[in-house]
Design a protein around this motif. Structure first.
Motif, PDB file in Angstrom:
ATOM      1  N   THR A 125      -5.710   1.692  75.953  1.00 12.77           N
ATOM      2  CA  THR A 125      -6.248   0.736  75.427  1.00 12.77           C
ATOM      3  C   THR A 125      -7.335   0.136  76.927  1.00 12.77           C
ATOM      4  O   THR A 125      -8.476  -0.300  76.311  1.00 12.77           O
ATOM      5  N   LYS A 172     -10.528   2.280  76.515  1.00 13.57           N
ATOM      6  CA  LYS A 172     -11.389   1.707  75.566  1.00 13.57           C
ATOM      7  C   LYS A 172     -12.074   0.659  75.699  1.00 13.57           C
ATOM      8  O   LYS A 172     -13.361   0.376  75.619  1.00 13.57           O
ATOM      9  N   GLU A 216     -16.572   4.738  67.577  1.00 11.72           N
ATOM     10  CA  GLU A 216     -16.453   3.779  68.575  1.00 11.72           C
ATOM     11  C   GLU A 216     -15.222   3.716  69.341  1.00 11.72           C
ATOM     12  O   GLU A 216     -14.180   4.015  68.578  1.00 11.72           O
ATOM     13  N   GLU A 267     -13.001   1.604  69.922  1.00 11.53           N
ATOM     14  CA  GLU A 267     -11.958   0.830  69.428  1.00 11.53           C
ATOM     15  C   GLU A 267     -11.189   1.332  68.270  1.00 11.53           C
ATOM     16  O   GLU A 267     -10.196   0.995  67.862  1.00 11.53           O
ATOM     17  N   ASN A 268     -12.150   1.863  67.431  1.00 16.63           N
ATOM     18  CA  ASN A 268     -11.535   2.284  66.177  1.00 16.63           C
ATOM     19  C   ASN A 268     -12.036   4.034  66.005  1.00 16.63           C
ATOM     20  O   ASN A 268     -12.378   4.387  64.932  1.00 16.63           O
ATOM     21  N   GLN A 269     -11.549   4.816  67.179  1.00 17.22           N
ATOM     22  CA  GLN A 269     -11.906   6.135  67.099  1.00 17.22           C
ATOM     23  C   GLN A 269     -11.027   7.076  66.243  1.00 17.22           C
ATOM     24  O   GLN A 269      -9.896   6.840  66.244  1.00 17.22           O
ATOM     25  N   LYS A 270     -11.359   7.774  65.469  1.00 20.09           N
ATOM     26  CA  LYS A 270     -10.919   8.686  64.512  1.00 20.09           C
ATOM     27  C   LYS A 270     -10.732  10.148  65.187  1.00 20.09           C
ATOM     28  O   LYS A 270     -11.666  10.734  65.680  1.00 20.09           O
ATOM     29  N   ASP A 289      -8.790  13.542  58.495  1.00 14.31           N
ATOM     30  CA  ASP A 289      -8.421  12.458  59.378  1.00 14.31           C
ATOM     31  C   ASP A 289      -7.028  12.466  59.603  1.00 14.31           C
ATOM     32  O   ASP A 289      -6.308  12.325  58.713  1.00 14.31           O
ATOM     33  N   SER A 345      -5.632  10.813  62.513  1.00 13.34           N
ATOM     34  CA  SER A 345      -5.510   9.618  63.369  1.00 13.34           C
ATOM     35  C   SER A 345      -4.076   9.008  63.453  1.00 13.34           C
ATOM     36  O   SER A 345      -3.374   8.798  64.314  1.00 13.34           O
ATOM     37  N   LYS A 357       3.210   0.053  63.746  1.00 14.11           N
ATOM     38  CA  LYS A 357       2.620   1.022  62.926  1.00 14.11           C
ATOM     39  C   LYS A 357       3.629   1.464  62.041  1.00 14.11           C
ATOM     40  O   LYS A 357       3.688   2.503  61.352  1.00 14.11           O
TER      41      LYS A 357
END
Ligand code: DC
Length: 228
Positions: free
Chosen positions: A15, A18, A69, A71-74, A81, A83, A162
């Motif tokens: 966190t 980022k 980016e 904050e939403n890196q995959k 994918d 993630s 999640k």
């Protein structure tokens, strides 16, 4: 500029990493995600975790990419994918096991160092060996830590969000098991680099930790501009 963030799981490294990357316009590299991707590939292929040679082959032959980016890196594993899949406790344990194999570390360390060195403006890396092995000359080094109970509480809440089914007790046990393995492995165990700024995040909120980290980064930037 290279910023190294090390520490045990659930201390807030990703966190805060980022947040720093976003603020400073740097690349963000979640090195744990790469170990997780290898762990997932080993699980999916049904390979025995004791078979160092086969596990190392997987690390060498799979293509792991971090895209997007901070904050939403995959995370992509051979173009797929993964993630969400890499965030389960089972994959966390698998990552911790594969990370004890020297050949796996060698492959990922090289990959991570290259990505950091080639980043346009610099990079924030979070992991276990960033300040000690990957970038011992990083411009700013942090070691984030927190009491196991605080880390387990955060992880547990993240897992609930999640929809991963787990209990606090299970999460605490997982964290303790992973910590034990990460600090006791022979190759590059989790240790505090001598020149790292250590921050205990148990009682602090994110904004406070972020401000502390930013002031260390600014000091390093000022010192650098004076010498150049
Ligand atoms: O940061 P994380 O919890 O996603 O990392 C998963 C595992 O990967 C962790 O238990 C140890 C390993 N790891 C490592 O050995 N070196 C790193 N630089 C990053 C992670």
């Amino acid at each position: 500029m290279i910023i190294a963030i090390d520490g045990p799981s659930g201390a807030g490294k990703s966190t805060l990493g980022k947040m720093l990357a976003k603020e400073l316009g740097l690349l963000y590299l979640d090195t744990g995600a790469m170990y997780r991707a290898v762990g997932l590939a080993v699980l999916e292929k049904g390979i025995n975790f004791d078979d160092n040679e086969k596990v190392s082959e997987i690390a060498a032959d799979t293509n792991i990419e971090l895209v997007g980016e901070p904050e939403n890196q995959k995370v992509f594993l051979d173009e797929r994918d993964v993630s969400a899949e890499i965030r389960t406790n089972a994959v966390g344990q698998a990552a911790s096991i594969v990370s004890t194999i020297s050949q796996v570390r060698k492959i990922l360390v090289e990959h991570q160092r290259t990505l950091g060195e080639n980043s346009e403006k610099g990079c924030v890396l979070d992991g276990r060996d960033i300040g000690t092995i990957i970038f011992p000359n990083a411009d700013a080094k942090f070691f984030l830590t927190a009491k196991p109970e605080a880390r387990a509480r955060r992880r547990y809440e993240e897992d609930l969000n999640k929809a991963h089914i787990t209990t606090y007790k299970e999460t605490l046990a997982e964290i303790n098991l992973r910590d034990k393995r990460d600090v006791s492995r022979a190759d590059s165990p989790l240790t505090i680099s001598e020149d790292a700024v250590v921050i205990d995040t148990s009682e602090l909120d994110l904004r406070e930790v972020f401000e502390q980290m930013m002031s260390v980064v600014r000091e390093s930037q000022n010192a650098k501009s004076k010498t150049t």
